[in-house]
Every structure is written in structure tokens, then in C-alpha cells.
Design an enzyme around this catalytic site. Structure first.
Site: not given
Length: 216
Positions: A78-80
Site C-alpha cells: 500500500p505504497k504512496v
């Protein structure tokens, strides 16, 4: 240690929560094939799936777009984008996370305070991790909604330390780490290691089973 009700609200079934714990981590990647050095920070939650202890990847913020995109598209991380840092200052290991110009997190730990057993450090790093993989279809619905599993391999622990630590979380609507409030700092570790990130494998298909769990 955090609020049990807040934790239950963000962990999808069939994962189970045993204790109301959440880990904030900052990882300074010295050299990664295809991406070079970068820093990431986020929250992971200890869980149980079947008979296996693991961790649920709740939130990850990186300062490298290519690594962010690859982690989301090729795996299910869940990378931002964000601005994490890890550095030493005045006998202190400091980890911070900024979102835009706003400080979201400040973590401090006494620098190289007490050696940590290398096997314990290895166990911390190699725990299986779970995440939700979501791919939309062309009409706005869902094509894929899977719970996936991966595990870090090829671990060489070079240094491992433990010691007193503090963690401050500031409320931010786009980086809501403070929604899991810090009630108590249970432990802290600082580990230097070589490792390999393995591909993910699906373990639960929410669409096929008709269980639209949180995250889907």
C-alpha cells in the site's frame, strides 16, 4: 500498543488480531536493484492467519516514485509518495515522515543502546506479511480483490540493537497514521541487514468468495 477498536476497523478478515499492537517502521534502503537508494516509512499490524503469525501492511510512504509504483503494481504494497527520513542526531536515531510540508510522525530511539540478539532480529524481519491487492476493471468495479502473502528471504543481519524509544503521531487526513493512537511504546529495534523481497502469492479471493472485506 494502540486502541483495539481502531485496530479492528482497519484489519480485514480473515486476518485475526491477537493483541492491540501496531509497529511504525522506517527503512533506509541503501541500494535496491532497479531503483537505487530510497527511504520508506509506515505501519504494520501483527496478525494471525490460520495457524501462522504474520503482519498486515497497513500503510507505506516512500520518497521514490518508481519504487512506489512497482510496489503497488507488481505486488500489493500500500505504497504512496511521502518524505520519510532516518538519521542520527545527538546520540539519537531519528525517524520522521512528512506528507507535503506537514510533519506526520517523529520517532526517536537511543542510538545503539543495547545489542539485540541476531536471531530475534531475523525473526522480526522474516515474519510473513499480508496485504490486499485491488485492481479495478474498466467500468469502475473490481477485477481483482485478493489477500496476498509474502515473506522476506536471504537475510543477513549485520547489526541489531534495542533500547528506549518514543513515538509521536500527528493527525493528517491524507496520512492518517494517528488514527491508530500511541498508548504505550512496547519495544524498539534498529537492524542493519541485507535481504530480498520475495514475490507475493494470493491466499484469499474476496470476489470469488463474495466477501467484500475492508479494502475492497
Amino acid at each position: 500498543r494502540t486502541d483495539p477498536e481502531a485496530l479492528r476497523a482497519v484489519v480485514p478478515e480473515p486476518l485475526e488480531i491477537e493483541e492491540p499492537l501496531v509497529r511504525f517502521e522506517v527503512m533506509k534502503m541503501g541500494e535496491v536493484d532497479g531503483f537505487g537508494p530510497y527511504v520508506e516509512a509506515g505501519q504494520v499490524i501483527p496478525i494471525r492467519h490460520g495457524g501462522e503469525h504474520g503482519e498486515y501492511l497497513h500503510a507505506m510512504y516512500l520518497d521514490n516514485f518508481a519504487a512506489t509504483a512497482a510496489g503497488r503494481e507488481l505486488s500489493a504494497y500500500p505504497k504512496v509518495m511521502g518524505s520519510p527520513r532516518l538519521f542520527t542526531e545527538a546520540s539519537t536515531l531519528v525517524g520522521t515522515l512528512d506528507y507535503g510540508s506537514q510533519r506526520v510522525t517523529t520517532a526517536t530511539m537511543a542510538y545503539k543502546w543495547q545489542p539485540l540478539d541476531p536471531e530475534e532480529a531475523r525473526d522480526q524481519i522474516t515474519v510473513p506479511t499480508y496485504a490486499v491487492k485491488v485492481i479495478p476493471d474498466y467500468s469502475g468495479g473490481l477485477r481483482v480483490c485478493d489477500l496476498v502473502r509474502t515473506r522476506i528471504t536471504d537475510v543477513t543481519v549485520k547489526e541489531a540493537w534495542t533500547g528506549p524509544a518514543r513515538l509521536q503521531l500527528n493527525a493528517h487526513v491524507m496520512a492518517p497514521l494517528a488514527d491508530l493512537p500511541v498508548l504505550e511504546v512496547v519495544s524498539a529495534s534498529h537492524i542493519v541487514t541485507d535481504l530480498t523481497l520475495a514475490p507475493v502469492a494470493p491466499v484469499h479471493d474476496y470476489l470469488a468468495l463474495g466477501t467484500g472485506e475492508p479494502g475492497c
